[in-house]
Motif scaffolding. Structure first.
Motif, PDB file in Angstrom:
ATOM      1  N   ILE A   1       0.845  -1.200   0.000  1.00  0.00           N
ATOM      2  CA  ILE A   1       0.000   0.000   0.000  1.00  0.00           C
ATOM      3  C   ILE A   1       0.880   1.250   0.000  1.00  0.00           C
ATOM      4  O   ILE A   1       2.050   1.220   0.369  1.00  0.00           O
ATOM      5  N   VAL A   2       0.278   2.347  -0.429  1.00  0.00           N
ATOM      6  CA  VAL A   2       1.062   3.542  -0.725  1.00  0.00           C
ATOM      7  C   VAL A   2       1.801   4.084   0.503  1.00  0.00           C
ATOM      8  O   VAL A   2       2.958   4.489   0.413  1.00  0.00           O
ATOM      9  N   SER A   3       1.160   4.068   1.669  1.00  0.00           N
ATOM     10  CA  SER A   3       1.835   4.625   2.853  1.00  0.00           C
ATOM     11  C   SER A   3       3.080   3.814   3.204  1.00  0.00           C
ATOM     12  O   SER A   3       4.125   4.373   3.545  1.00  0.00           O
ATOM     13  N   HIS A   4       2.977   2.503   3.071  1.00  0.00           N
ATOM     14  CA  HIS A   4       4.115   1.646   3.368  1.00  0.00           C
ATOM     15  C   HIS A   4       5.249   1.930   2.384  1.00  0.00           C
ATOM     16  O   HIS A   4       6.398   2.111   2.767  1.00  0.00           O
ATOM     17  N   ARG A   5       4.875   2.018   1.119  1.00  0.00           N
ATOM     18  CA  ARG A   5       5.851   2.301   0.063  1.00  0.00           C
ATOM     19  C   ARG A   5       6.549   3.636   0.328  1.00  0.00           C
ATOM     20  O   ARG A   5       7.766   3.741   0.302  1.00  0.00           O
ATOM     21  N   LEU A   6       5.748   4.644   0.582  1.00  0.00           N
ATOM     22  CA  LEU A   6       6.321   5.979   0.742  1.00  0.00           C
ATOM     23  C   LEU A   6       7.170   6.099   2.006  1.00  0.00           C
ATOM     24  O   LEU A   6       8.188   6.785   2.016  1.00  0.00           O
ATOM     25  N   MET A   7       6.758   5.442   3.075  1.00  0.00           N
ATOM     26  CA  MET A   7       7.560   5.520   4.298  1.00  0.00           C
ATOM     27  C   MET A   7       8.919   4.869   4.109  1.00  0.00           C
ATOM     28  O   MET A   7       9.926   5.357   4.613  1.00  0.00           O
ATOM     29  N   LEU A   8       8.951   3.757   3.371  1.00  0.00           N
ATOM     30  CA  LEU A   8      10.241   3.122   3.095  1.00  0.00           C
ATOM     31  C   LEU A   8      11.070   3.990   2.155  1.00  0.00           C
ATOM     32  O   LEU A   8      12.244   4.250   2.398  1.00  0.00           O
ATOM     33  N   ARG A   9      10.432   4.477   1.094  1.00  0.00           N
ATOM     34  CA  ARG A   9      11.178   5.292   0.122  1.00  0.00           C
ATOM     35  C   ARG A   9      11.699   6.572   0.752  1.00  0.00           C
ATOM     36  O   ARG A   9      12.787   7.042   0.443  1.00  0.00           O
ATOM     37  N   ALA A  10      10.909   7.172   1.642  1.00  0.00           N
ATOM     38  CA  ALA A  10      11.318   8.439   2.262  1.00  0.00           C
ATOM     39  C   ALA A  10      12.281   8.228   3.428  1.00  0.00           C
ATOM     40  O   ALA A  10      12.629   9.172   4.129  1.00  0.00           O
ATOM     41  N   GLY A  11      12.698   7.004   3.645  1.00  0.00           N
ATOM     42  CA  GLY A  11      13.696   6.757   4.693  1.00  0.00           C
ATOM     43  C   GLY A  11      13.173   7.028   6.093  1.00  0.00           C
ATOM     44  O   GLY A  11      13.896   7.477   6.969  1.00  0.00           O
ATOM     45  N   MET A  12      11.884   6.728   6.318  1.00  0.00           N
ATOM     46  CA  MET A  12      11.302   6.988   7.639  1.00  0.00           C
ATOM     47  C   MET A  12      11.470   5.815   8.588  1.00  0.00           C
ATOM     48  O   MET A  12      11.519   5.992   9.791  1.00  0.00           O
ATOM     49  N   MET A  13      11.483   4.618   8.032  1.00  0.00           N
ATOM     50  CA  MET A  13      11.569   3.448   8.898  1.00  0.00           C
ATOM     51  C   MET A  13      12.094   2.260   8.129  1.00  0.00           C
ATOM     52  O   MET A  13      12.250   2.302   6.914  1.00  0.00           O
ATOM     53  N   ARG A  14      12.392   1.209   8.850  1.00  0.00           N
ATOM     54  CA  ARG A  14      12.955   0.021   8.243  1.00  0.00           C
ATOM     55  C   ARG A  14      12.473  -1.212   9.001  1.00  0.00           C
ATOM     56  O   ARG A  14      12.448  -1.215  10.229  1.00  0.00           O
TER      57      ARG A  14
ATOM     58  N   ASP B   1       1.043 -10.460  18.600  1.00  0.00           N
ATOM     59  CA  ASP B   1       1.572 -11.362  17.579  1.00  0.00           C
ATOM     60  C   ASP B   1       0.501 -11.585  16.519  1.00  0.00           C
ATOM     61  O   ASP B   1      -0.108 -12.652  16.449  1.00  0.00           O
ATOM     62  N   GLU B   2       0.270 -10.547  15.717  1.00  0.00           N
ATOM     63  CA  GLU B   2      -0.776 -10.567  14.696  1.00  0.00           C
ATOM     64  C   GLU B   2      -0.551 -11.744  13.741  1.00  0.00           C
ATOM     65  O   GLU B   2       0.587 -12.042  13.380  1.00  0.00           O
ATOM     66  N   VAL B   3      -1.646 -12.390  13.333  1.00  0.00           N
ATOM     67  CA  VAL B   3      -1.529 -13.501  12.378  1.00  0.00           C
ATOM     68  C   VAL B   3      -0.889 -13.005  11.087  1.00  0.00           C
ATOM     69  O   VAL B   3      -0.024 -13.650  10.511  1.00  0.00           O
ATOM     70  N   ARG B   4      -1.388 -11.819  10.634  1.00  0.00           N
ATOM     71  CA  ARG B   4      -0.865 -11.295   9.377  1.00  0.00           C
ATOM     72  C   ARG B   4      -0.399  -9.862   9.569  1.00  0.00           C
ATOM     73  O   ARG B   4      -1.116  -8.923   9.236  1.00  0.00           O
ATOM     74  N   PRO B   5       0.816  -9.679  10.101  1.00  0.00           N
ATOM     75  CA  PRO B   5       1.324  -8.306  10.151  1.00  0.00           C
ATOM     76  C   PRO B   5       1.505  -7.850   8.705  1.00  0.00           C
ATOM     77  O   PRO B   5       2.023  -8.604   7.880  1.00  0.00           O
ATOM     78  N   ARG B   6       1.035  -6.665   8.384  1.00  0.00           N
ATOM     79  CA  ARG B   6       1.185  -6.226   6.986  1.00  0.00           C
ATOM     80  C   ARG B   6       0.942  -4.734   6.867  1.00  0.00           C
ATOM     81  O   ARG B   6       0.566  -4.067   7.828  1.00  0.00           O
ATOM     82  N   PHE B   7       1.183  -4.239   5.675  1.00  0.00           N
ATOM     83  CA  PHE B   7       0.973  -2.824   5.392  1.00  0.00           C
ATOM     84  C   PHE B   7       1.860  -1.930   6.263  1.00  0.00           C
ATOM     85  O   PHE B   7       1.461  -0.837   6.669  1.00  0.00           O
ATOM     86  N   GLY B   8       3.035  -2.388   6.606  1.00  0.00           N
ATOM     87  CA  GLY B   8       3.963  -1.541   7.369  1.00  0.00           C
ATOM     88  C   GLY B   8       3.440  -1.243   8.752  1.00  0.00           C
ATOM     89  O   GLY B   8       2.997  -2.134   9.477  1.00  0.00           O
ATOM     90  N   LEU B   9       3.450   0.046   9.101  1.00  0.00           N
ATOM     91  CA  LEU B   9       3.053   0.429  10.467  1.00  0.00           C
ATOM     92  C   LEU B   9       1.560   0.253  10.700  1.00  0.00           C
ATOM     93  O   LEU B   9       1.090   0.317  11.834  1.00  0.00           O
ATOM     94  N   MET B  10       0.825   0.066   9.629  1.00  0.00           N
ATOM     95  CA  MET B  10      -0.629  -0.037   9.756  1.00  0.00           C
ATOM     96  C   MET B  10      -1.026  -1.240  10.623  1.00  0.00           C
ATOM     97  O   MET B  10      -1.909  -1.139  11.461  1.00  0.00           O
TER      98      MET B  10
END
Ligand code: ATP
Ligand code: MG
Ligand code: MG
Ligand code: MG
Length: 439
Positions: free
Chosen positions: A20-33, A141-150
């Protein structure tokens, strides 16, 4: 901050794992890893955003009369046995053993611990109402952690807990949080809609999820479109005015709004067709009155005015600041990158030196940087030796509200260019006028 001395590891290529776009942008903008599934390191830019969100959440909690404390992330299983939730909570709880083989856990929430803190020292109705909150990391311990910080496994939560002598008091405490939440999300630049949520076996109507509409939201929601423009109380709102708060809550619950779990198609059908909104939504907050669910088994009692001992009435109120960072981006971005609402922007201004090494340009930039910084403006000064095109793209990607572009051509006429990231509007002005406008 000079970019040459900062740590901003932006990515040129869109990361493949991000859906999803927020995950993409946060990684691209060097906000988190990502350090492990659903577990993230916040890099400097991301941390600045998280801190700003946290601070707005904190200010609105304080304004409503809630009091901040800080509970630990690691809890003892003992407390959870008292409430009966240790076995019931299931696999979402991360269970840990210490060297003495004592059972511990990484807290997914804090009802038990706060009830223990309360019962240790509060005995009388005279000490109520009380609302205690903290902003602390949680682990689920979410079954499906996904979408970055979401949907992370480790994530930040503001959780507040209210204590009242009776249900009427608890309703007022609930309403305070309801209004504080409306204000919090508004200040974060979001339109949130309180939607009736399941109260489980306790029943009643006192649980709302605060939902931000977004195509990438994980829940299907249905509501009346008038919620989208409804007025949010301003900062003068009086949290002690019981009737006034009730009126606001009544207004904000008067129209249809429900998530899939609570959806009643026949009631929704009564909403005029042109006012029906059926959309995806992100749960950014959740408030809950649960009466004596924990105080009864855990024996958190207070003396009433006529000397009787009663279990205290409680509510809990969660907000996810790390999820909010993602939700804000979902709500505010374009093809070029993030568009930060000013209150949560990591810096206010991107200062772009378009000809690094040119003495006049370097001099003008250094002076602008010094003057803006002296006025308390957070500036990210791109003083790196790279081409102008790359600086424009980078500035758009990280999405600071204002860009100040300084190059030899403009300076020859005594001008710099200011760009508003959100509207894209550009204006030429003198460096002094730029300092006035942004300072
Ligand atoms: P969800 O339905 O998304 O799983 P929840 O109902 O389990 O959330 P609550 O227990 O109500 O979550 O927690 C309060 C708030 O904490 C949520 O409204 C959300 O903002 C945040 N939150 C919950 N789970 C996560 C998570 N896995 N990652 C990030 N934030 C979360
Ligand atoms: Mg959950
Ligand atoms: Mg939920
Ligand atoms: Mg919830």
């Amino acid at each position: 901050m000079r970019l040459s001395r900062y740590f901003l590891p932006t990515l040129r290529e869109p990361p493949r794992e991000a859906e999803i776009v927020s995950h993409r942008l946060m990684l691209r903008a060097g906000m988190m890893r990502q350090e492990a599934a659903g577990i993230y390191a916040f890099l400097p830019l991301g941390l600045r955003v998280l801190r700003k969100i946290e601070q707005i959440v904190r200010e609105e909690q304080n304004r409503s009369g809630a009091i901040e404390l800080l509970m630990p992330t690691i809890q003892s299983a003992e407390l959870w046995r008292e409430s009966g939730r240790y076995d019931a909570y299931g696999k979402e709880m991360l269970r840990i053993q210490d060297r003495h083989e004592r059972e511990m856990l990484y807290g997914p929430t804090n009802e038990e611990m706060i009830t223990e803190i309360f019962r240790a020292s509060v005995r009388s109705y005279k000490d109520l109402p009380l609302n205690l909150y903290h902003i602390q990391w949680k682990f689920r311990d979410e079954v499906r952690p996904r979408f970055g910080l979401m949907r992370g496994r480790e994530f930040l939560m503001k959780d507040a807990y209210s204590f009242d002598v009776d249900e009427a008091g608890a309703r007022h405490s609930y309403n305070k949080m309801f209004v504080a939440y409306l204000r919090t999300f508004k200040r974060l630049g979001l339109t949130s809609i309180p939607m009736r949520a399941d109260t489980g076996p306790i029943g009643g109507d006192l649980s709302h999820e605060f939902i931000v509409l977004a195509d990438t939201g994980e829940s299907q929601v249905f509501c009346h479109k008038d919620y989208l423009g409804m007025a949010v109380p301003d900062e003068k709102v009086n949290f002690d005015d019981i009737a006034g708060l009730q009126k606001t809550v009544d207004q904000w619950t008067s129209l249809y709004a429900a998530t899939e779990d609570m959806h009643e198609p026949d009631k929704y059908a009564a909403v005029p067709a042109d006012a029906q909104v059926s959309a995806r939504g992100i749960e950014v907050g959740h408030i809950f009155y649960f009466g004596t669910k924990y105080s009864l088994p855990m024996k958190a009692v207070v003396a009433t005015a006529d000397g009787k001992e009663v279990p205290v009435h409680m509510g809990s109120y969660g907000i996810g600041p790390s999820r909010l960072a993602a939700a804000i981006i979902e709500a505010s971005h374009d093809e070029a990158g993030i568009v930060w609402p000013e209150p949560v922007a990591p810096f206010k201004v991107a200062l772009l030196n378009l000809k690094q090494g040119d003495a006049a340009t370097d001099g003008a930039c250094d002076q602008l940087y010094a003057e803006l910084t002296a006025k308390g403006v957070d500036v990210l000064y791109n003083d790196i030796d790279e081409r102008a095109g790359a600086k424009f793209a980078n500035a758009d990607l990280i999405g600071l509200p204002w860009q100040v572009m300084v190059g030899p051509r403009g300076l020859a006429e005594g001008k710099v260019e200011i760009k508003n990231r959100k509207t894209g509007e550009k204006e030429q002005m003198s460096p002094a006028a730029a300092v006035d406008l942004l300072g």
